[in-house]
Design a protein around this motif. Structure first.
Motif, PDB file in Angstrom:
ATOM      1  N   ALA A  29      41.936  57.165  49.516  1.00 60.25           N
ATOM      2  CA  ALA A  29      41.820  55.898  50.591  1.00 60.25           C
ATOM      3  C   ALA A  29      41.752  56.309  51.846  1.00 60.25           C
ATOM      4  O   ALA A  29      40.952  55.879  52.497  1.00 60.25           O
ATOM      5  N   LEU A  30      42.216  57.518  52.181  1.00 61.49           N
ATOM      6  CA  LEU A  30      42.157  57.983  53.741  1.00 61.49           C
ATOM      7  C   LEU A  30      40.956  58.485  53.859  1.00 61.49           C
ATOM      8  O   LEU A  30      40.443  58.265  54.927  1.00 61.49           O
ATOM      9  N   PRO A  31      40.209  59.412  53.061  1.00 57.21           N
ATOM     10  CA  PRO A  31      38.971  59.621  53.707  1.00 57.21           C
ATOM     11  C   PRO A  31      38.106  58.659  53.473  1.00 57.21           C
ATOM     12  O   PRO A  31      37.225  58.620  54.548  1.00 57.21           O
ATOM     13  N   LEU A  32      38.089  57.649  52.573  1.00 55.26           N
ATOM     14  CA  LEU A  32      37.162  56.583  52.768  1.00 55.26           C
ATOM     15  C   LEU A  32      37.398  55.860  54.103  1.00 55.26           C
ATOM     16  O   LEU A  32      36.520  55.279  54.680  1.00 55.26           O
ATOM     17  N   LEU A  33      38.784  55.633  54.451  1.00 53.78           N
ATOM     18  CA  LEU A  33      39.004  55.001  55.847  1.00 53.78           C
ATOM     19  C   LEU A  33      38.172  55.695  56.932  1.00 53.78           C
ATOM     20  O   LEU A  33      37.714  54.898  57.734  1.00 53.78           O
ATOM     21  N   LEU A  46      38.824  43.852  54.437  1.00 55.49           N
ATOM     22  CA  LEU A  46      39.461  44.280  53.205  1.00 55.49           C
ATOM     23  C   LEU A  46      38.224  44.835  52.481  1.00 55.49           C
ATOM     24  O   LEU A  46      37.553  44.103  52.290  1.00 55.49           O
ATOM     25  N   VAL A  47      38.573  45.949  51.923  1.00 55.66           N
ATOM     26  CA  VAL A  47      37.568  46.590  50.929  1.00 55.66           C
ATOM     27  C   VAL A  47      38.153  46.841  49.598  1.00 55.66           C
ATOM     28  O   VAL A  47      39.224  47.614  49.633  1.00 55.66           O
ATOM     29  N   GLU A  48      37.707  46.594  48.801  1.00 54.21           N
ATOM     30  CA  GLU A  48      38.042  47.114  47.141  1.00 54.21           C
ATOM     31  C   GLU A  48      37.256  48.052  46.870  1.00 54.21           C
ATOM     32  O   GLU A  48      36.086  48.069  47.061  1.00 54.21           O
ATOM     33  N   VAL A  49      37.862  49.257  46.188  1.00 53.33           N
ATOM     34  CA  VAL A  49      37.283  50.241  45.614  1.00 53.33           C
ATOM     35  C   VAL A  49      37.406  50.688  44.203  1.00 53.33           C
ATOM     36  O   VAL A  49      38.688  50.692  43.885  1.00 53.33           O
ATOM     37  N   GLU A 107      38.678  56.671  38.267  1.00 51.56           N
ATOM     38  CA  GLU A 107      40.293  57.220  38.206  1.00 51.56           C
ATOM     39  C   GLU A 107      40.941  55.775  38.303  1.00 51.56           C
ATOM     40  O   GLU A 107      42.278  55.961  37.850  1.00 51.56           O
ATOM     41  N   GLY A 108      40.412  54.758  38.622  1.00 47.37           N
ATOM     42  CA  GLY A 108      41.295  53.459  39.062  1.00 47.37           C
ATOM     43  C   GLY A 108      40.630  52.796  40.155  1.00 47.37           C
ATOM     44  O   GLY A 108      39.527  53.119  40.947  1.00 47.37           O
ATOM     45  N   ASP A 109      41.229  51.807  40.633  1.00 46.31           N
ATOM     46  CA  ASP A 109      40.894  50.750  41.603  1.00 46.31           C
ATOM     47  C   ASP A 109      42.016  50.788  42.620  1.00 46.31           C
ATOM     48  O   ASP A 109      43.239  51.024  42.292  1.00 46.31           O
ATOM     49  N   PHE A 110      41.586  50.629  43.928  1.00 43.83           N
ATOM     50  CA  PHE A 110      42.520  50.523  45.094  1.00 43.83           C
ATOM     51  C   PHE A 110      41.759  49.670  46.150  1.00 43.83           C
ATOM     52  O   PHE A 110      40.418  49.388  46.018  1.00 43.83           O
ATOM     53  N   HIS A 111      42.538  49.263  47.031  1.00 41.86           N
ATOM     54  CA  HIS A 111      41.745  48.582  48.341  1.00 41.86           C
ATOM     55  C   HIS A 111      42.181  49.140  49.602  1.00 41.86           C
ATOM     56  O   HIS A 111      43.418  49.971  49.780  1.00 41.86           O
ATOM     57  N   GLY A 144      46.223  49.797  49.321  1.00 38.05           N
ATOM     58  CA  GLY A 144      47.204  49.112  48.270  1.00 38.05           C
ATOM     59  C   GLY A 144      46.594  49.687  46.743  1.00 38.05           C
ATOM     60  O   GLY A 144      45.400  49.852  46.819  1.00 38.05           O
ATOM     61  N   HIS A 145      47.185  49.708  45.848  1.00 37.37           N
ATOM     62  CA  HIS A 145      47.109  50.043  44.580  1.00 37.37           C
ATOM     63  C   HIS A 145      46.355  48.951  43.877  1.00 37.37           C
ATOM     64  O   HIS A 145      46.710  47.863  44.010  1.00 37.37           O
ATOM     65  N   GLY A 146      45.498  49.016  42.882  1.00 39.63           N
ATOM     66  CA  GLY A 146      44.725  47.981  42.277  1.00 39.63           C
ATOM     67  C   GLY A 146      43.672  47.148  43.154  1.00 39.63           C
ATOM     68  O   GLY A 146      43.477  47.643  44.122  1.00 39.63           O
ATOM     69  N   PRO A 147      43.351  46.003  42.480  1.00 44.48           N
ATOM     70  CA  PRO A 147      42.216  45.471  43.040  1.00 44.48           C
ATOM     71  C   PRO A 147      42.835  44.694  44.281  1.00 44.48           C
ATOM     72  O   PRO A 147      44.153  44.511  44.393  1.00 44.48           O
ATOM     73  N   ALA A 148      41.843  44.127  45.295  1.00 42.28           N
ATOM     74  CA  ALA A 148      42.206  43.615  46.502  1.00 42.28           C
ATOM     75  C   ALA A 148      42.897  42.345  46.118  1.00 42.28           C
ATOM     76  O   ALA A 148      42.900  41.603  45.263  1.00 42.28           O
ATOM     77  N   PRO A 149      43.929  41.823  47.023  1.00 39.61           N
ATOM     78  CA  PRO A 149      44.772  40.813  46.958  1.00 39.61           C
ATOM     79  C   PRO A 149      44.073  39.666  47.112  1.00 39.61           C
ATOM     80  O   PRO A 149      44.612  38.425  47.075  1.00 39.61           O
ATOM     81  N   GLY A 150      42.957  39.637  47.571  1.00 41.68           N
ATOM     82  CA  GLY A 150      42.103  38.537  47.839  1.00 41.68           C
ATOM     83  C   GLY A 150      40.481  38.763  47.835  1.00 41.68           C
ATOM     84  O   GLY A 150      40.142  39.882  47.237  1.00 41.68           O
ATOM     85  N   GLU A 151      39.644  37.708  48.160  1.00 37.81           N
ATOM     86  CA  GLU A 151      38.282  38.141  48.191  1.00 37.81           C
ATOM     87  C   GLU A 151      37.902  39.195  49.443  1.00 37.81           C
ATOM     88  O   GLU A 151      38.256  39.148  50.412  1.00 37.81           O
ATOM     89  N   PRO A 152      37.400  40.456  48.776  1.00 43.26           N
ATOM     90  CA  PRO A 152      37.297  41.508  49.599  1.00 43.26           C
ATOM     91  C   PRO A 152      35.944  41.434  50.532  1.00 43.26           C
ATOM     92  O   PRO A 152      35.026  40.611  50.207  1.00 43.26           O
ATOM     93  N   ASP A 153      36.087  41.940  51.672  1.00 49.77           N
ATOM     94  CA  ASP A 153      34.788  41.884  52.824  1.00 49.77           C
ATOM     95  C   ASP A 153      33.752  42.607  52.193  1.00 49.77           C
ATOM     96  O   ASP A 153      32.737  42.417  52.288  1.00 49.77           O
ATOM     97  N   ALA A 154      34.081  43.787  51.465  1.00 51.96           N
ATOM     98  CA  ALA A 154      33.209  44.651  50.735  1.00 51.96           C
ATOM     99  C   ALA A 154      33.842  45.143  49.510  1.00 51.96           C
ATOM    100  O   ALA A 154      35.038  45.494  49.327  1.00 51.96           O
ATOM    101  N   LEU A 155      33.022  45.451  48.604  1.00 53.18           N
ATOM    102  CA  LEU A 155      33.177  45.907  46.972  1.00 53.18           C
ATOM    103  C   LEU A 155      32.686  47.384  46.843  1.00 53.18           C
ATOM    104  O   LEU A 155      31.390  47.030  47.062  1.00 53.18           O
ATOM    105  N   LEU A 156      33.122  48.340  46.735  1.00 52.81           N
ATOM    106  CA  LEU A 156      32.476  49.694  46.818  1.00 52.81           C
ATOM    107  C   LEU A 156      32.599  50.165  45.236  1.00 52.81           C
ATOM    108  O   LEU A 156      33.886  50.524  44.806  1.00 52.81           O
TER     109      LEU A 156
END
Length: 208
Positions: free
Chosen positions: A120-124, A132-135, A139-143, A155-167
């Protein structure tokens, strides 16, 4: 709670290390940048730390004003730890350490643990803009909450709402970005990252 040790040096760097220089403290901060976490969750995502050391560090962080402990309302009824504003301010410290340590990653060793959210921190650092970005990784999903001035950083898992970007990318690509070997924009251009979403962040990555 362990007695506070000090370098007894009148230097801001030494004073900072009096507070966060103990082993595991900054990695606990990394985990709490995701928001409130239960002790058991922290222990699961900090492989190698003993229960005694984790409990001691958390107490030290409460004493030093970096974290607080509170009880969730029913039906949760569990205690969680979360960063204070002073604790969250260590994000820039962790980002600087991460950027400095890119060259130290090398190849993943056979005993190296890995968690998806550790990227998460390297991608930030690689993202420009806010949103809001979902990744999604092997290994798993996070946002991520890019550009957020307060609250959780990721955060862990999928984004809590519609993400501005999905990677969407494989772990090898994300590792190359984390090492500084591959820019995120270059990875998108090379087809190694699939970008979804209609927010400014997604459009910026597709059009760069």
């Amino acid at each position: 709670m362990s007695p506070r040790r000090s370098y007894d040096q009148y230097c801001s760097a030494a004073r900072a290390l009096d507070t966060v220089g103990d082993r595991w403290t900054l990695l606990i901060v990394r985990e709490l940048l995701a928001g409130p976490r239960r002790y058991t969750d922290l222990h699961a995502d900090l492989p190698g730390v003993s229960t005694d050391v984790l409990a001691s560090r958390l107490k030290d962080m409460e004493r030093d004003g970096l974290a607080t402990r509170r009880r969730l309302p029913p039906p949760g009824a569990a205690y969680v730890y979360e960063l204070t504003g002073r604790g969250r301010a260590l994000l820039s410290v962790l980002q600087a350490l991460g950027a400095w340590g890119q060259a130290e990653l090398g190849e993943r060793g056979p005993t190296d643990a890995i968690r998806a959210h550790w990227f998460a921190l390297p991608l930030l650092r690689a993202l420009e803009g806010e949103g809001l970005v979902e990744v999604r990784l092997d290994e798993g999903d996070f946002h991520l909450f890019a550009g957020a001035d307060e609250g959780p950083v990721y955060g862990h898992g999928p984004a809590p709402g519609e993400p501005d970007a999905l990677l969407i990318m494989d772990t090898a690509t994300c590792t190359a970005v984390a090492r500084g070997e591959l820019g995120l924009v270059d990875a998108v251009r090379a087809g190694r990252v699939e970008v979804g979403g209609e927010g400014a962040l997604a459009k910026g990555l597709r059009e760069a």
